[in-house]
Design a protein around this motif. Structure first.
Motif, short mmCIF file in Angstrom:
data_model
loop_
_atom_site.label_atom_id
_atom_site.label_comp_id
_atom_site.label_asym_id
_atom_site.label_seq_id
_atom_site.Cartn_x
_atom_site.Cartn_y
_atom_site.Cartn_z
N GLU A 165 2.79 9.81 12.68
CA GLU A 165 1.49 9.18 12.43
C GLU A 165 1.40 8.62 11.01
O GLU A 165 0.65 7.69 10.74
N THR A 166 2.19 9.18 10.08
CA THR A 166 2.10 8.75 8.68
C THR A 166 3.42 8.19 8.13
O THR A 166 3.50 7.89 6.95
N VAL A 167 4.44 8.03 8.98
CA VAL A 167 5.74 7.53 8.51
C VAL A 167 6.18 6.36 9.39
O VAL A 167 6.20 6.46 10.61
N ALA A 168 6.53 5.25 8.73
CA ALA A 168 7.04 4.08 9.44
C ALA A 168 8.42 3.73 8.92
O ALA A 168 8.72 3.89 7.74
N LYS A 169 9.28 3.25 9.82
CA LYS A 169 10.62 2.78 9.44
C LYS A 169 10.62 1.27 9.66
O LYS A 169 10.32 0.79 10.75
N ARG B 207 7.57 -6.71 -3.30
CA ARG B 207 6.39 -6.00 -2.82
C ARG B 207 5.97 -6.38 -1.39
O ARG B 207 4.84 -6.18 -0.98
N GLU B 208 6.89 -6.94 -0.61
CA GLU B 208 6.57 -7.42 0.73
C GLU B 208 5.94 -6.34 1.61
O GLU B 208 4.90 -6.57 2.23
N ILE B 209 6.53 -5.19 1.69
CA ILE B 209 6.01 -4.12 2.56
C ILE B 209 4.65 -3.67 2.06
O ILE B 209 3.70 -3.51 2.84
N ARG B 210 4.51 -3.48 0.76
CA ARG B 210 3.21 -3.07 0.21
C ARG B 210 2.12 -4.09 0.53
O ARG B 210 1.00 -3.74 0.88
N ASN B 211 2.45 -5.38 0.41
CA ASN B 211 1.46 -6.43 0.68
C ASN B 211 1.02 -6.43 2.14
O ASN B 211 -0.17 -6.59 2.44
N VAL B 212 1.95 -6.25 3.05
CA VAL B 212 1.62 -6.22 4.48
C VAL B 212 0.71 -5.04 4.79
O VAL B 212 -0.31 -5.18 5.46
N PHE B 213 1.07 -3.87 4.29
CA PHE B 213 0.25 -2.69 4.56
C PHE B 213 -1.13 -2.81 3.92
O PHE B 213 -2.11 -2.32 4.46
N GLN B 214 -1.22 -3.49 2.78
CA GLN B 214 -2.51 -3.68 2.11
C GLN B 214 -3.45 -4.54 2.98
O GLN B 214 -4.64 -4.27 3.05
N VAL B 215 -2.90 -5.54 3.64
CA VAL B 215 -3.71 -6.40 4.52
C VAL B 215 -4.38 -5.56 5.60
O VAL B 215 -5.53 -5.78 5.96
N PHE B 216 -3.67 -4.55 6.12
CA PHE B 216 -4.22 -3.69 7.17
C PHE B 216 -4.92 -2.45 6.60
O PHE B 216 -5.23 -1.51 7.32
N LYS B 217 -5.12 -2.47 5.28
CA LYS B 217 -5.82 -1.38 4.59
C LYS B 217 -5.15 -0.02 4.85
O LYS B 217 -5.82 0.99 5.04
N PRO C 87 -2.73 2.61 3.07
CA PRO C 87 -2.11 2.96 1.78
C PRO C 87 -0.66 3.40 1.95
O PRO C 87 -0.28 3.91 3.00
N ILE C 88 0.13 3.15 0.93
CA ILE C 88 1.51 3.60 0.90
C ILE C 88 1.62 4.64 -0.22
O ILE C 88 1.44 4.31 -1.39
#
Length: 87
Positions: free
Chosen positions: A14-18, A27-37, A39-40
């Motif tokens: 539930e809290t870990v993605a590969k 910062r590509e992954i951080r930016n994508v996750f930020q769009v969906f609100k 947190p990383i």
């Protein structure tokens, strides 16, 4: 608008993605996750091309054998003209 392309994304728990990227931008992954609100808390790079990083501490460096560097360059074609012979 910026588009990102992941080869594969798998929700491990539930809290870990590969996520597997062919080419990661800053910062590509951080930016994508930020769009969906979403947190990383921690982001771990486990491999660059065919080079597996293994367990390393933050800031730790390891020497990469020349044969692996040549294989990496051959597979990815990432060697720049100014870098030839600097391994």
């Amino acid at each position: 608008m910026v588009f990102y392309k992941a080869e594969k994304m798998e929700l491990v728990t539930e809290t870990v993605a590969k996520i597997i990227l062919h080419e990661g931008k800053n910062r590509e992954i951080r930016n994508v996750f930020q769009v969906f609100k979403q947190p990383i808390a921690r982001l771990i790079r486990v491999r660059i091309g065919n080079l597996k990083l293994g367990k390393m501490e933050q800031g730790e460096m390891k020497e990469i054998p020349e044969i692996l560097i040549r294989q990496f360059i051959q597979k990815t074609g990432k060697e720049r003209a100014g870098d030839a012979g600097k391994h």
